[in-house]
Design a protein around this motif. Structure first.
Motif, PDB file in Angstrom:
ATOM      1  N   UNK A   1      10.142 -36.801  47.143  1.00 32.86           N
ATOM      2  CA  UNK A   1       9.672 -38.190  47.413  1.00 32.86           C
ATOM      3  C   UNK A   1       8.877 -38.968  47.719  1.00 32.86           C
ATOM      4  N   UNK A   2       7.661 -38.089  47.476  1.00 32.40           N
ATOM      5  CA  UNK A   2       6.752 -38.523  47.940  1.00 32.40           C
ATOM      6  C   UNK A   2       5.365 -37.802  46.885  1.00 32.40           C
TER       7      UNK A   2
ATOM      8  N   UNK B   1      -4.002 -34.696  55.640  1.00 33.72           N
ATOM      9  CA  UNK B   1      -3.021 -34.172  55.588  1.00 33.72           C
ATOM     10  C   UNK B   1      -1.773 -35.275  55.809  1.00 33.72           C
ATOM     11  N   UNK B   2      -0.366 -35.095  55.145  1.00 32.05           N
ATOM     12  CA  UNK B   2       0.912 -35.552  54.595  1.00 32.05           C
ATOM     13  C   UNK B   2       1.876 -34.924  55.128  1.00 32.05           C
ATOM     14  N   UNK B   3       2.980 -35.787  54.951  1.00 31.21           N
ATOM     15  CA  UNK B   3       3.749 -35.662  55.405  1.00 31.21           C
ATOM     16  C   UNK B   3       4.655 -35.612  53.687  1.00 31.21           C
ATOM     17  N   UNK B   4       5.124 -34.355  53.260  1.00 31.48           N
ATOM     18  CA  UNK B   4       5.654 -34.131  52.009  1.00 31.48           C
ATOM     19  C   UNK B   4       7.738 -33.946  52.139  1.00 31.48           C
TER      20      UNK B   4
ATOM     21  N   UNK C   1      17.836 -33.775  53.561  1.00 30.44           N
ATOM     22  CA  UNK C   1      16.363 -33.710  53.161  1.00 30.44           C
ATOM     23  C   UNK C   1      15.783 -32.855  53.394  1.00 30.44           C
ATOM     24  N   UNK C   2      14.511 -32.203  53.132  1.00 34.00           N
ATOM     25  CA  UNK C   2      13.472 -31.097  53.213  1.00 34.00           C
ATOM     26  C   UNK C   2      12.019 -32.006  53.808  1.00 34.00           C
ATOM     27  N   UNK C   3      11.709 -32.062  54.901  1.00 33.01           N
ATOM     28  CA  UNK C   3      10.066 -32.052  55.306  1.00 33.01           C
ATOM     29  C   UNK C   3       9.316 -31.604  55.721  1.00 33.01           C
ATOM     30  N   UNK C   4       8.014 -31.184  55.138  1.00 34.44           N
ATOM     31  CA  UNK C   4       6.597 -30.405  55.220  1.00 34.44           C
ATOM     32  C   UNK C   4       5.794 -31.048  55.909  1.00 34.44           C
ATOM     33  N   UNK C   5       4.528 -30.841  56.478  1.00 30.56           N
ATOM     34  CA  UNK C   5       3.761 -31.180  56.507  1.00 30.56           C
ATOM     35  C   UNK C   5       2.766 -30.251  55.325  1.00 30.56           C
TER      36      UNK C   5
END
Length: 309
Positions: free
Chosen positions: A73-74, A81-84, A131-135
């Motif tokens: 999605x990204x 540094x950002x959120x994937x 939905x998976x999220x990681x920095x």
């Protein structure tokens, strides 16, 4: 796989405690020349369809396989540094929410730069909707590839390693791949690589960890084992099929790996000691036997760090 006393191997690819040290090694040089094919080794077009069918693709080369798709999605995160965010979709396009845990995690997520000088092994968090999220910290602009290693909980589902491209906008200056050498230095630790990586045949890779000239014999379990190895092929970033061996908490950890083809590979070993995960990286040419001369100098190549979590 068993945990605790086992050396885990991802597959590919591609875990994240931000701020952990990342050591860049320079792979290993040849000792024995690879065996040259004899006349009788040439493939023929005769035989059954099973005999002439193409070999299965290595992991990480497909975004969709077995009815599952890695949906990023990204796809264009900024430098730094950002959120994937991403998900795994089933054949109906629905987000998968149930997975079978392997190596203490439901899903392993890796991001590597196309020039193989940046490597991030991350552990994302899953929301109820799948939905998976990681920095992630991606230090330079350029082309990257993200890998997800997982096994759906659906009956009959197999473990998969899917890969998808992502790009960090900005001026891109690809970095040279470090040359082969037998040792890597990271945060005061020296890691020596021995063994062989053979095209199409299983070979043993042995990695030995020391610090200040003394062997490290109290490695701590990481992802259920004393080490974790990811291997990627230069060019297409194909993910190797790697198997861990049973072992003690150092100084040596070992794996069985099969290279899908001749070529240059980048190996990333994660190990944990005194509460911190570190990564040693090596460049290896498949078919060359590793040497064990005096340790090489500490690499100065900027690999952009390797956070864990």
């Amino acid at each position: 796989m068993n945990t605790g006393t086992k050396i885990t191997a991802f597959a590919a690819a591609l875990a994240a405690t931000f701020g952990a040290a990342y050591g860049v090694g320079k792979g290993v040089g040849p000792v024995d020349e690879p065996r040259k094919a004899e006349h009788g080794d040439h493939a023929t077009t005769t035989g059954t369809p099973e005999e002439t069918a193409p070999a299965e693709l290595p992991g990480g080369l497909q975004v969709s396989q077995g009815g599952y798709t890695l949906a990023l999605e990204t796809p264009a995160p900024p430098v730094g540094r950002s959120t994937l965010k991403f998900s795994v979709r089933d054949a109906a396009g629905e987000k998968v929410t149930a997975f079978t845990a392997e190596h203490d995690k439901e899903l392993h997520f890796i991001v590597a730069s196309r020039d193989l000088t940046v490597f991030r092994h991350l552990h994302p968090e899953k929301a109820p909707d799948g939905t998976w999220t990681v920095e992630a910290d991606l230090p330079r602009a350029g082309a990257y590839k993200a890998f997800a290693d997982f096994k759906p909980a659906a009956k009959g589902a197999e473990a998969l390693t899917l890969g998808v491209d992502l790009g960090v906008p900005g001026a891109y200056a690809p970095q040279p791949l470090p040359a082969p050498a037998p040792t890597a230095t990271v945060d005061g630790y020296q890691v020596r690589l021995g063994g062989t990586l053979d095209p199409g045949e299983p070979g043993e890779l042995r990695l030995t960890v020391s610090r200040g000239g003394e062997p490290v014999t109290d490695l701590e379990p990481y992802l259920g084992a004393y080490g974790h190895l990811v291997a990627l092929r230069q060019g297409d970033l194909a993910y190797l099929h790697v198997h861990p061996h049973e072992g003690s908490p150092g100084p040596g950890v070992s794996f069985t790996a099969t290279a899908p083809s001749p070529g240059t590979y980048r190996l990333f070993l994660d190990f944990k000691h005194r509460g911190e995960v570190r990564t040693a990286a090596f460049t290896v040419k498949a078919g060359d036997r590793t040497a064990s001369p005096a340790p090489s100098e500490t690499a100065e190549h900027d690999a952009g760090g390797h956070p864990h979590g």
